[in-house]
Design a protein around this motif. Sequence first.
Motif, mmCIF file in Angstrom:
data_model
loop_
_atom_site.group_PDB
_atom_site.id
_atom_site.type_symbol
_atom_site.label_atom_id
_atom_site.label_comp_id
_atom_site.label_asym_id
_atom_site.label_seq_id
_atom_site.Cartn_x
_atom_site.Cartn_y
_atom_site.Cartn_z
ATOM 1 N N GLN A 192 4.597 -5.219 11.148
ATOM 2 C CA GLN A 192 4.931 -4.621 9.851
ATOM 3 C C GLN A 192 6.087 -5.397 9.230
ATOM 4 O OE1 GLN A 192 5.857 -0.531 10.639
ATOM 5 N NE2 GLN A 192 3.800 -0.103 11.385
ATOM 6 N N LYS A 230 10.174 -7.943 2.146
ATOM 7 C CA LYS A 230 9.958 -7.208 0.898
ATOM 8 C C LYS A 230 10.584 -8.003 -0.250
ATOM 9 C CE LYS A 230 10.267 -2.539 -0.309
ATOM 10 N NZ LYS A 230 10.816 -1.202 -0.168
ATOM 11 N N TYR A 312 0.418 -6.529 0.490
ATOM 12 C CA TYR A 312 0.749 -5.790 1.710
ATOM 13 C C TYR A 312 0.982 -4.329 1.304
ATOM 14 C CZ TYR A 312 3.543 -4.195 5.701
ATOM 15 O OH TYR A 312 4.021 -3.503 6.772
ATOM 16 N N ASP A 314 2.751 -0.913 2.394
ATOM 17 C CA ASP A 314 3.722 -0.312 3.321
ATOM 18 C C ASP A 314 3.084 0.918 3.973
ATOM 19 O OD1 ASP A 314 7.162 -0.066 3.479
ATOM 20 O OD2 ASP A 314 5.877 1.533 4.224
#
Length: 462
Positions: A192, A230, A312, A314
């Motif tokens: 992640q 991010k 992506y 989250d």
Amino acid sequence: MAEKENKMEKIVSLCKRRGFVFQGSEIYGGMAGLYDFGPYGAELLNNLKSEWWKTHVRLRDDYVGIDSAMFKDPRVWEASGHTSGFSDPLSECKKCNTRIRVDKELNNIGVSADEKMSELALQNLFEENKNKISCPKCGSHDFTPTRAFNLLVKSNLGDFTSEGKNPVYLPGEACQGIYLNFKNVVNSTRMQIPFGIAQIGKAFRNEISPRNFLFRTREMEQADTQYFVKPNENKEEYEKIKKYRFDWYVGLGINSENLKFVQHENLVFYAKDAWDIEYNFPTGFDELEGIHDRSDYDLTQHMKYSGTDLNYTDPYTGEKYIPWVLETSVGMGRMFLAFMCDAYTEDELGGEARVVLKLSPKLAPVKAAVFPLLKNKPELVKKAREIFGNLKKEFGSVEFDDNGNIGKRYRRQDEIGTPYCITVDFDTIEKDQTVTIRDRDSGKQERVSENDLIPYLKEKFS
Ligand code: GAP
């Protein structure tokens, strides 16, 4: 300067003489910018790769490693900007047709220039300074105007048109394989964001003037990490990554005074920031490794050109975004050269001059060498062979040598960087089953029981 040039020549000569590195296709006269790693070179290269892999994959829980195919859909290189913008400024001597790389020639006469400048800006600088630049072959100052020369290398893999109508490209940089597999990694692992993907992969560049041995070659291997974060959460991580890479070199024995950070003055259009770790090569400080803040450029481009959604999501907030990428990239050959330069030492031991490679034991191509004191004493040879066999099973790269006097055998091992030499003598077989272990750097010897030899060495290599 002469002394430093001399050091490079000595390293090149040692590399050939002792089987570290050979000129590519040497028996056909050699090919520019291509090198083959010999027996000791292959060991050192593999040790460097395995230390790098260990630090960036095995010891980290936020990185995974991949190994992607070299050939890729040709659209990859359009998306990445390589087919249109991956070039160096070239000019040709009008008298003898020798090609020069304009930015490097300008640097050589003290003018600041690099390949990221516009063609026009380079052309103007070249025009202003042409009379100070001589053709390296014939000395003339008469050159053609600068033009951008694309560095991508073409191949006909899978192209059956016989006319090269559908060329594919050898990778211009290894990292593209990581971007292509970003989605696969996310979908097939539990990684992640933030997380990284590491890879050691081949890259090829039609370098106009390959130079300085392994420093600038046409075929290379790049060890890359791409850390996905991010958007806008790049700054802190970027600093951590820079430090991690710098400390890696120092931890493996490079003198920190021979390393420095240099920030790029001219950024490629997509980069937010770019720094090089420079090493003090015998030719002066120069780029060893690039550390780049690449924003979301790569994944955005591949999304656009492939039509595949590379956003992506989250898993906790459901937020969707294209991650930003922080890259580290180093050529393995250039890294190999930096470690060789740092380790190469000429000193005096016991009143005798010697050449010694002071490589970290973790990197040394041969971990230990075993000698019987005398070649013509079968009982010494038998015991030394037995110890050699045991060490080889444990450490792999161990040598046996009974040729010449002990001093000569030490010199041979010093020159290839073997950290420990073990001698079996009459005390070993007749008295107390101890051997002598001689330390490469200090020349000091100590007696260690045959039974303690493996734990003793293991501790030294840890
Ligand atoms: N993916 C980013 C990239 O390829 P780069 O600055 O062109 O960036 C990264 O290359 C590193 O690869 C350099 O810092 C250097 O260590 C190595 N490298 C680049 N060109 C090379 C060449 N012609 N020969 C040997 N190593 C090279």
